[in-house]
Scaffold this active site. Sequence first.
Site, mmCIF file in Angstrom:
data_model
loop_
_atom_site.group_PDB
_atom_site.id
_atom_site.type_symbol
_atom_site.label_atom_id
_atom_site.label_comp_id
_atom_site.label_asym_id
_atom_site.label_seq_id
_atom_site.Cartn_x
_atom_site.Cartn_y
_atom_site.Cartn_z
ATOM 1 N N PHE A 61 -80.902 42.499 -42.054
ATOM 2 C CA PHE A 61 -79.810 41.555 -40.625
ATOM 3 C C PHE A 61 -78.848 42.863 -41.059
ATOM 4 O O PHE A 61 -77.556 42.591 -40.656
ATOM 5 C CB PHE A 61 -79.294 40.758 -40.570
ATOM 6 C CG PHE A 61 -80.301 40.215 -40.436
ATOM 7 C CD1 PHE A 61 -82.203 39.448 -40.843
ATOM 8 C CD2 PHE A 61 -80.606 39.002 -39.277
ATOM 9 C CE1 PHE A 61 -82.731 38.979 -39.883
ATOM 10 C CE2 PHE A 61 -81.303 38.231 -38.534
ATOM 11 C CZ PHE A 61 -82.454 38.325 -39.078
ATOM 12 N N ALA B 218 -78.029 48.072 -36.945
ATOM 13 C CA ALA B 218 -77.280 47.806 -35.359
ATOM 14 C C ALA B 218 -77.721 47.577 -34.381
ATOM 15 O O ALA B 218 -79.325 48.437 -33.986
ATOM 16 C CB ALA B 218 -75.728 49.192 -35.873
ATOM 17 N N CYS C 78 -80.825 30.477 -30.449
ATOM 18 C CA CYS C 78 -79.708 29.937 -31.735
ATOM 19 C C CYS C 78 -78.514 30.297 -32.398
ATOM 20 O O CYS C 78 -76.723 29.653 -32.159
ATOM 21 C CB CYS C 78 -81.011 30.177 -32.861
ATOM 22 S SG CYS C 78 -82.553 29.916 -32.444
HETATM 23 C C1 UDX Z 1 -83.006 33.492 -35.839
HETATM 24 C C2 UDX Z 1 -82.901 33.081 -37.181
HETATM 25 O O1 UDX Z 1 -83.455 34.187 -37.853
HETATM 26 C C3 UDX Z 1 -83.655 31.782 -37.882
HETATM 27 O O2 UDX Z 1 -83.336 31.500 -39.281
HETATM 28 C C4 UDX Z 1 -83.353 30.384 -37.165
HETATM 29 O O3 UDX Z 1 -84.048 29.209 -37.337
HETATM 30 C C5 UDX Z 1 -83.407 31.111 -35.201
HETATM 31 O O4 UDX Z 1 -82.127 31.542 -35.216
HETATM 32 P P1 UDX Z 1 -84.066 33.990 -34.186
HETATM 33 O O5 UDX Z 1 -82.734 34.022 -32.846
HETATM 34 O O6 UDX Z 1 -85.571 33.578 -32.481
HETATM 35 O O7 UDX Z 1 -83.668 33.592 -35.242
HETATM 36 O O8 UDX Z 1 -84.275 35.929 -33.403
HETATM 37 P P2 UDX Z 1 -83.693 37.090 -35.013
HETATM 38 O O9 UDX Z 1 -84.758 37.460 -35.815
HETATM 39 O O10 UDX Z 1 -82.516 36.220 -36.188
HETATM 40 O O11 UDX Z 1 -82.700 37.475 -34.107
HETATM 41 C C6 UDX Z 1 -81.518 36.982 -33.331
HETATM 42 C C7 UDX Z 1 -80.747 38.721 -32.649
HETATM 43 O O12 UDX Z 1 -80.383 39.601 -33.467
HETATM 44 C C8 UDX Z 1 -81.035 39.255 -31.990
HETATM 45 O O13 UDX Z 1 -80.665 39.731 -30.605
HETATM 46 C C9 UDX Z 1 -82.277 40.770 -32.741
HETATM 47 O O14 UDX Z 1 -82.344 41.257 -31.602
HETATM 48 C C10 UDX Z 1 -81.051 40.295 -33.301
HETATM 49 N N1 UDX Z 1 -80.748 41.151 -34.485
HETATM 50 C C11 UDX Z 1 -81.206 40.713 -35.430
HETATM 51 C C12 UDX Z 1 -79.676 42.710 -34.366
HETATM 52 O O15 UDX Z 1 -79.219 43.142 -33.885
HETATM 53 N N2 UDX Z 1 -79.994 43.564 -36.104
HETATM 54 C C13 UDX Z 1 -80.888 43.319 -37.313
HETATM 55 O O16 UDX Z 1 -80.604 43.373 -37.850
HETATM 56 C C14 UDX Z 1 -81.287 41.496 -36.974
#
Ligand code: UDX
Length: 440
Positions: free
Chosen positions: A252, A255, A263
């Site tokens: 996570f 960028a 969520c």
């Molecule tokens: C999230 C949580 O990870 C999960 O544990 C919870 O149960 C539900 O919400 P989700 O929303 O399905 O899961 O996707 P996730 O992979 O977490 O990405 C969320 C957002 O963050 C996406 O728009 C993704 O593009 C963005 N993101 C994620 C980033 O911009 N950078 C990252 O390094 C990781």
Amino acid sequence: MKVTMIGSGYVGLVSGVCFADFGHDVVCVDKDAGKIEALRKGVMPIYEPGLEQLVATNVKAGRLSFSTDVETSVADSDVVFIAVGTPSRRGDGHADLSYVYAAAREIAAHVKGFTLIVTKSTVPVGTGDEVERIIRDTNPEADVAVVSNPEFLREGAAIEDFKRPDRIVIGISDDRAREVMTEVYRPLYLNQAPLLFTERRTSELIKYAANAFLAMKITFINEVADLCEKVGANVQEVSRGIGLDGRIGAKFLHAGPGYGGSCFPKDTLALAKTAQDHDSPLRLIETTISINDNRKRAMGRKVIAAVGGEVRGKKIAVLGLTFKPNTDDMRDSPAISIIRTLQDGGANVVGYDPEGMENATTVIDDIVYAKDAYAAADGADALVIVTEWNQFRALDMARLKKIMANPILVDLRNIYRHDEIVRHGFHYTSIGRPDLAEKT
Ligand code: UDX
């Protein structure tokens, strides 16, 4: 054990089929008769890798069925999960709990014998207490224990996340629940997945705190990316450099154009509201929310700048519409704000997404949909990568150079490297990596 899952959406359907795969007898219930009918025919209401096969296997084994009938399912069950939606309430951002409370009332009317009522939906602190009150008011004879069991599933990786969780959080207020929930999760428990028993309100807060922290972590690296562009540093190297510290962790820290999905946006808002309501505001989360909202719009302006400051009458091809790869979910996708900003500037937008185009039609107006990346890029003045689907990771740059009107690539997910793109005669813009020749 006999399990009823109320709500057959992203959470309920995945959780239900995984519980069935553990060997439990599961009925997935939903009010939407069309959805249940489709599921009975093996047609999935959502795109989730591996789901269709897992459902078919467990239906065939007789462990999984679908119904609209809460009464019979609940009466036969040891455990009833509430996995209905808790969307942001219109206007004030609180979680809308009307579906949760309606499910609690329906369950209360039909429970027989000692039954666990488990909130799997993401619900604000104290919802379990309210569910307990509703059940007692609806049916004083009901012998139930209300349990919190939040999920941590990522869309696109939900089955994997369910079967190999970092932890299982269970909030209980009745010791009888501990034994039943240990039995429900026995296959995972035996695989050493830590079962964290805590009290109910703590469990409810753990879910929100986890999502809010992850959203904040992403927003942190997004802001660092903006600084990198000003000072000539490389945000991917900064991510690597800080992520190697065990206290920070590498995940996570990618960028991008801002977080979206069903969520993070709603959970950060709901948590901020809960905190405000209890006179203990979470200012870091409030700031995260506003930074993220502004960033999505700023990305549209970044594209306009990359095209020379004016997009009126120009054709802009957008690759990736969903909020992340391996899903069909468009909720709060950055693509929505980006495309709207481009259209406000007078651009003609062509969009392509491997799975999301059907859902995109409900949230994005006046764009043309292409059948693949190259059809989208044909005659385009710029190509913008918004969602990092694997099929965008090895595009044929020579072919794109030939078919595009202008060789401009805006890579909002840092899929490519500057040197490998400019070699093909493109102008290349990305996130947090100044257009310097990449160091080897
Ligand atoms: C999230 C949580 O990870 C999960 O544990 C919870 O149960 C539900 O919400 P989700 O929303 O399905 O899961 O996707 P996730 O992979 O977490 O990405 C969320 C957002 O963050 C996406 O728009 C993704 O593009 C963005 N993101 C994620 C980033 O911009 N950078 C990252 O390094 C990781």
